[in-house]
Write a protein that holds these residues in place. Structure first.
Motif, short mmCIF file in Angstrom:
data_model
loop_
_atom_site.label_atom_id
_atom_site.label_comp_id
_atom_site.label_asym_id
_atom_site.label_seq_id
_atom_site.Cartn_x
_atom_site.Cartn_y
_atom_site.Cartn_z
N PRO B 8 -36.46 -47.54 1.73
CA PRO B 8 -35.96 -47.39 0.36
C PRO B 8 -35.32 -48.69 -0.12
CG PRO B 8 -34.35 -46.52 1.90
CD PRO B 8 -35.53 -46.98 2.74
N HIS B 10 -32.34 -48.72 -1.45
CA HIS B 10 -30.93 -48.59 -1.08
C HIS B 10 -30.73 -47.29 -0.32
CE1 HIS B 10 -26.41 -48.82 -2.47
NE2 HIS B 10 -26.57 -49.02 -1.18
N SER B 11 -30.00 -47.38 0.77
CA SER B 11 -29.71 -46.20 1.57
C SER B 11 -28.23 -46.19 1.92
CB SER B 11 -30.57 -46.21 2.83
OG SER B 11 -30.35 -45.06 3.60
N ILE B 13 -25.58 -44.09 4.25
CA ILE B 13 -25.51 -43.09 5.32
C ILE B 13 -24.13 -43.14 5.97
CG2 ILE B 13 -27.98 -43.13 5.78
CD1 ILE B 13 -27.38 -44.90 8.24
N VAL B 19 -31.31 -44.12 10.19
CA VAL B 19 -32.01 -44.56 8.99
C VAL B 19 -33.29 -45.26 9.42
CG1 VAL B 19 -30.81 -46.79 8.84
CG2 VAL B 19 -31.81 -45.77 6.78
N LEU B 21 -36.23 -47.75 7.83
CA LEU B 21 -36.68 -48.60 6.73
C LEU B 21 -38.16 -48.89 6.92
CD1 LEU B 21 -33.71 -51.16 6.88
CD2 LEU B 21 -33.82 -48.98 5.65
N SER B 87 -24.36 -52.53 8.07
CA SER B 87 -24.51 -52.63 6.62
C SER B 87 -24.98 -54.03 6.24
CB SER B 87 -23.17 -52.35 5.92
OG SER B 87 -22.75 -51.02 6.13
N SER B 111 -34.14 -53.91 1.54
CA SER B 111 -33.57 -52.57 1.59
C SER B 111 -32.08 -52.72 1.88
CB SER B 111 -34.20 -51.73 2.71
OG SER B 111 -35.54 -51.42 2.43
N LEU B 113 -28.68 -51.43 3.02
CA LEU B 113 -28.14 -50.34 3.85
C LEU B 113 -26.62 -50.37 3.79
CD1 LEU B 113 -28.38 -48.08 5.97
CD2 LEU B 113 -28.41 -49.86 7.72
#
Lengths: 115, 116
Positions: B8, B10-11, B13, B19, B21, B87, B111, B113
């Motif tokens: 995605p 942006h994720s 969690i 996660v 990617l 992150s 992406s 995170l």
């Protein structure tokens, strides 16, 4: 240790002037050196590649020099425009032990062109 | 021709969650790279695939990170379990060359995170 150093502070210049960005490296033997542009929230975009046996490369308003003795590359944007405002990344292109390309990036310099 | 696409974009969690990617390289590019940028730092190399094989995974932080490239096409990067320090923005890049010759890297948009 290996380092790729770019101007850590942002560079502000007046529109129409030439912007000069510096990339210095230590403990690398790059075969090539690349420059990329990165806009906020986007991925890096390739601009220019220069080989170790080339002193200078030009593309439109861009000019890159590569001095393997000084271990330094200079990136120039002539007749700068506000649209040139972005972060510019220096990247060293080396071969790993398997003979494959490995591209290692510097921290980047943020350029702001003031109208 | 489509560029490198990542999903995605942006994720967000929680710490301890998983996660995955995904990266779709440019068609025909054998070389696929994963990079990561954490806040205020440089874009750091994670690993390199040549087709479906891991050619260089020297930049992978630890065994919580698992990358795969099924059939030499798209690639996934799984983080399990995620920690706060994971992150950052994960970039995928592909290139046509990668052996003794070299070429530009084509990057995806990344992406982002965020681990809370």
């Amino acid at each position: 240790s290996q380092k790729i150093e770019q101007n850590s502070e942002a560079l502000n210049i007046q529109e129409g002037k030439t912007a000069t960005l510096t990339c210095n490296y230590t403990n690398y033997s790059p075969a090539y050196l690349q420059w990329y542009r990165q806009d906020p929230g986007r991925g890096p975009v390739f601009l220019l590649l220069i080989r170790e046996n080339e002193k200078e490369k030009r593309k439109e308003r861009l000019k890159v020099t590569f001095d393997t003795t000084l271990k330094q590359s200079l990136f120039h944007i002539t007749a700068s425009q506000p649209a040139d405002s972005a972060t510019y990344l220096c990247a060293l292109d080396t071969l790993n032990s398997g003979g494959y390309q490995k591209v290692t990036f510097g921290t980047g310099t943020k350029l702001q062109v003031i109208p | 021709e489509a560029g490198v696409t990542q999903f995605p974009s942006h994720s967000v969690i929680e710490k301890g969650q998983t996660v995955t990617l995904r990266c779709d390289p440019i068609s025909g590019h054998d070389n696929l790279y994963w990079y990561r940028r954490v806040m205020g730092k440089e874009i750091k190399f994670l690993l390199h695939f040549v087709k479906e094989s891991k050619q260089d995974e020297s930049g992978m932080p630890n065994n919580r990170f698992l990358a795969e490239r099924t059939g030499g096409t798209y690639s996934t990067l799984k983080v399990q379990p995620a920690e706060l320090e994971d992150s950052g923005v994960y970039f995928c890049a592909s290139s046509q060359y990668g052996g003794p010759t070299t070429g530009e890297l084509f990057f995806g948009e990344g992406s982002r995170l965020t681990v809370l």
